[in-house]
Design a protein around this motif. Structure first.
Motif, PDB file in Angstrom:
ATOM      1  N   THR A 194       0.843  -1.593   0.109  1.00 22.75           N
ATOM      2  CA  THR A 194       0.221  -0.044   0.039  1.00 22.75           C
ATOM      3  C   THR A 194       0.547   1.448  -0.088  1.00 22.75           C
ATOM      4  O   THR A 194       2.193   1.407   0.901  1.00 22.75           O
ATOM      5  N   ALA A 195       0.024   2.147  -0.618  1.00 19.98           N
ATOM      6  CA  ALA A 195       1.082   3.539  -0.333  1.00 19.98           C
ATOM      7  C   ALA A 195      -0.210   4.567  -0.031  1.00 19.98           C
ATOM      8  O   ALA A 195      -1.008   4.019  -1.162  1.00 19.98           O
ATOM      9  N   LEU A 196       0.265   5.906   0.494  1.00 17.70           N
ATOM     10  CA  LEU A 196      -0.244   6.460  -0.006  1.00 17.70           C
ATOM     11  C   LEU A 196       0.202   8.342   0.411  1.00 17.70           C
ATOM     12  O   LEU A 196       1.145   8.015   0.193  1.00 17.70           O
ATOM     13  N   GLN A 197      -1.115   9.169  -0.027  1.00 17.60           N
ATOM     14  CA  GLN A 197       0.126  10.348  -0.152  1.00 17.60           C
ATOM     15  C   GLN A 197      -0.884  12.129   0.084  1.00 17.60           C
ATOM     16  O   GLN A 197      -1.947  11.524   0.495  1.00 17.60           O
ATOM     17  N   ARG A 198      -0.185  12.647   0.818  1.00 17.65           N
ATOM     18  CA  ARG A 198      -1.387  13.321   1.369  1.00 17.65           C
ATOM     19  C   ARG A 198      -0.376  14.560   0.920  1.00 17.65           C
ATOM     20  O   ARG A 198       1.206  14.431   0.608  1.00 17.65           O
ATOM     21  N   SER A 199      -0.778  16.006   1.245  1.00 12.32           N
ATOM     22  CA  SER A 199      -0.754  17.598   0.478  1.00 12.32           C
ATOM     23  C   SER A 199      -0.707  18.384   1.550  1.00 12.32           C
ATOM     24  O   SER A 199      -2.087  17.878   2.646  1.00 12.32           O
ATOM     25  N   LEU A 200       0.228  19.521   1.656  1.00  8.38           N
ATOM     26  CA  LEU A 200      -0.545  20.811   2.594  1.00  8.38           C
ATOM     27  C   LEU A 200       0.395  22.170   1.329  1.00  8.38           C
ATOM     28  O   LEU A 200       1.449  21.303   1.214  1.00  8.38           O
ATOM     29  N   HIS A 201       0.336  23.160   1.788  1.00  6.42           N
ATOM     30  CA  HIS A 201       0.884  24.040   2.119  1.00  6.42           C
ATOM     31  C   HIS A 201       1.700  24.261   3.569  1.00  6.42           C
ATOM     32  O   HIS A 201       1.469  24.172   4.726  1.00  6.42           O
ATOM     33  N   THR A 202       2.959  24.979   3.109  1.00  5.07           N
ATOM     34  CA  THR A 202       4.192  24.590   4.508  1.00  5.07           C
ATOM     35  C   THR A 202       4.972  25.749   4.438  1.00  5.07           C
ATOM     36  O   THR A 202       5.173  25.832   2.791  1.00  5.07           O
ATOM     37  N   LYS A 203       5.241  26.743   5.039  1.00  3.31           N
ATOM     38  CA  LYS A 203       6.845  27.131   5.359  1.00  3.31           C
ATOM     39  C   LYS A 203       7.836  26.425   5.305  1.00  3.31           C
ATOM     40  O   LYS A 203       8.828  27.237   5.128  1.00  3.31           O
ATOM     41  N   GLU A 204       8.157  25.261   5.318  1.00  2.00           N
ATOM     42  CA  GLU A 204       8.674  25.175   6.594  1.00  2.00           C
ATOM     43  C   GLU A 204       9.394  23.837   5.112  1.00  2.00           C
ATOM     44  O   GLU A 204       9.213  23.186   3.676  1.00  2.00           O
ATOM     45  N   SER A 205      11.309  23.300   4.874  1.00  2.00           N
ATOM     46  CA  SER A 205      11.865  22.945   4.279  1.00  2.00           C
ATOM     47  C   SER A 205      11.063  21.767   4.207  1.00  2.00           C
ATOM     48  O   SER A 205      11.118  21.381   4.720  1.00  2.00           O
ATOM     49  N   LYS A 206      11.982  20.922   2.961  1.00  2.00           N
ATOM     50  CA  LYS A 206      11.395  19.657   2.567  1.00  2.00           C
ATOM     51  C   LYS A 206      12.031  18.568   3.814  1.00  2.00           C
ATOM     52  O   LYS A 206      11.090  17.584   4.308  1.00  2.00           O
ATOM     53  N   ASP A 207      13.457  19.568   4.044  1.00  2.00           N
ATOM     54  CA  ASP A 207      14.363  18.742   5.073  1.00  2.00           C
ATOM     55  C   ASP A 207      13.579  18.686   6.451  1.00  2.00           C
ATOM     56  O   ASP A 207      13.480  17.162   7.068  1.00  2.00           O
ATOM     57  N   GLN A 251       2.736  23.874  -8.232  1.00  2.00           N
ATOM     58  CA  GLN A 251       1.820  23.726  -7.338  1.00  2.00           C
ATOM     59  C   GLN A 251       1.689  24.773  -5.962  1.00  2.00           C
ATOM     60  O   GLN A 251       0.237  25.035  -5.354  1.00  2.00           O
ATOM     61  N   GLN A 252       2.823  25.288  -6.038  1.00  2.00           N
ATOM     62  CA  GLN A 252       3.305  25.386  -4.380  1.00  2.00           C
ATOM     63  C   GLN A 252       2.193  25.079  -3.151  1.00  2.00           C
ATOM     64  O   GLN A 252       2.192  25.539  -2.149  1.00  2.00           O
ATOM     65  N   ASP A 253       2.593  23.602  -3.088  1.00  2.00           N
ATOM     66  CA  ASP A 253       2.079  22.639  -1.725  1.00  2.00           C
ATOM     67  C   ASP A 253       3.489  22.138  -1.730  1.00  2.00           C
ATOM     68  O   ASP A 253       4.112  21.585  -2.975  1.00  2.00           O
ATOM     69  N   THR A 254       2.910  21.327  -0.796  1.00  2.00           N
ATOM     70  CA  THR A 254       3.968  19.666  -0.595  1.00  2.00           C
ATOM     71  C   THR A 254       3.732  18.796  -0.589  1.00  2.00           C
ATOM     72  O   THR A 254       2.542  18.478   0.078  1.00  2.00           O
ATOM     73  N   ARG A 255       3.984  17.388  -1.096  1.00  2.00           N
ATOM     74  CA  ARG A 255       3.643  16.280  -0.699  1.00  2.00           C
ATOM     75  C   ARG A 255       4.305  15.074  -0.374  1.00  2.00           C
ATOM     76  O   ARG A 255       5.663  15.455  -0.327  1.00  2.00           O
ATOM     77  N   ILE A 256       3.981  14.281   0.936  1.00  2.00           N
ATOM     78  CA  ILE A 256       4.716  13.612   1.653  1.00  2.00           C
ATOM     79  C   ILE A 256       4.285  12.269   0.945  1.00  2.00           C
ATOM     80  O   ILE A 256       2.123  12.146   1.182  1.00  2.00           O
ATOM     81  N   THR A 257       4.924  11.468   0.740  1.00  2.00           N
ATOM     82  CA  THR A 257       4.240   9.540   0.414  1.00  2.00           C
ATOM     83  C   THR A 257       4.550   8.939   1.041  1.00  2.00           C
ATOM     84  O   THR A 257       5.997   8.867   1.422  1.00  2.00           O
ATOM     85  N   LEU A 258       3.506   7.892   1.946  1.00  2.00           N
ATOM     86  CA  LEU A 258       4.628   7.052   1.965  1.00  2.00           C
ATOM     87  C   LEU A 258       4.514   5.565   1.704  1.00  2.00           C
ATOM     88  O   LEU A 258       3.051   5.833   1.279  1.00  2.00           O
ATOM     89  N   GLY A 259       4.209   4.546   1.560  1.00  2.00           N
ATOM     90  CA  GLY A 259       4.853   3.378   1.087  1.00  2.00           C
ATOM     91  C   GLY A 259       5.511   2.373   2.059  1.00  2.00           C
ATOM     92  O   GLY A 259       5.755   2.198   2.539  1.00  2.00           O
TER      93      GLY A 259
END
Length: 254
Positions: free
Chosen positions: A165-178, A238-246
């Protein structure tokens, strides 16, 4: 332009590696799952979703893939494919020929749920069955029930299937990817013991594979086991960040 192409190739390489490792795991038995028991399959998926709920953002995509081999033993693959389609309440399968091999396929699309069935000929008498379930947050419970149904149905038809299984979430954030990766790791670590094993980074993406023995899905990667993979991707357009878990690896696009 050259840098963008290299980044794109790097991301594709990670996805291809994940797919190859998962397929290798199924073939050689290094991927461990709660095979066939529908109740355990349901509980395992629910436990992974509960853990993933600690990840920030809105759930945009949830994907479960069941796949495995089926030996015909003088049975008709068209009948087997039709039976799966009937149980999943999806359209009648279509017979196609792709790259010289017969394929039986059915797809059902709705607003909250997508179901895709492929039964592909490997060689005479041997077939590869793939059922992919995909939903957004609204279709989550329906997907879980179909996941449970797949466990029951594929077992009854003697299809040697396993799932990931895999899932993906999106959000607007000022945090860097790291920074976002570290915050997400801290949130997840409150529920499971996890240790980073492999890391990939480029300008917009960071991806890490983890050993997390408490999780129900596992694949052998080199000298260590991997139960989870996470990627944080910044989408500048898109000016957003995606977090993907697998679980155990990411097999969908970031």
């Amino acid at each position: 332009m050259i840098k963008a192409e290299l980044i794109k190739k790097g991301i594709i390489a990670i996805l291809v590696l994940g797919t190859v490792l998962v397929l290798a795991g199924w073939r050689y038995g290094t991927l461990q799952t709660n095979r066939y028991d529908s109740r355990e399959a349901e509980m395992a998926l629910r436990s992974l979703l509960t853990i993933s709920d600690e990840t920030p953002g809105t759930l945009d995509k949830l994907v479960v893939k069941w796949q495995g081999d089926w030996i015909s033993n003088h049975e008709e693959p068209a009948d087997m494919a039709a039976q799966i389609a009937d149980q999943l309440n999806i359209p009648t399968v279509n017979k196609l020929v792709e790259n010289g091999h017969t394929v039986y396929r059915s797809v059902r699309d709705s607003e909250d749920l997508r179901i895709r069935l492929n039964v592909m000929e490997r060689q005479t008498g041997q077939w590869y069955v793939v059922v992919q379930l995909e939903s957004n947050d609204a279709g989550r419970e329906r997907l879980i029930q179909l996941h449970k149904l797949c466990a029951e149905q594929l077992k009854s038809m003697e299809i040697q299937a396993q799932w990931n299984t895999a899932l993906q979430r999106s959000l607007h954030t000022k945090e860097s990817k790291d920074q976002l990766l570290k915050l997400t790791e801290a949130s997840l670590a409150g529920n499971i013991s996890m240790q980073a094993k492999e890391r990939y980074t480029d300008v917009t993406t960071v991806a890490i594979s983890y050993e997390a023995p408490e999780l129900p899905l596992m694949i052998q990667s080199g000298e260590h086991q991997v139960q989870m993979q996470m990627a944080v991707h910044e989408d500048k357009e898109q000016q957003d960040t995606r977090i993907t878990l697998g679980f155990p690896l990411i097999t969908i696009e970031y």
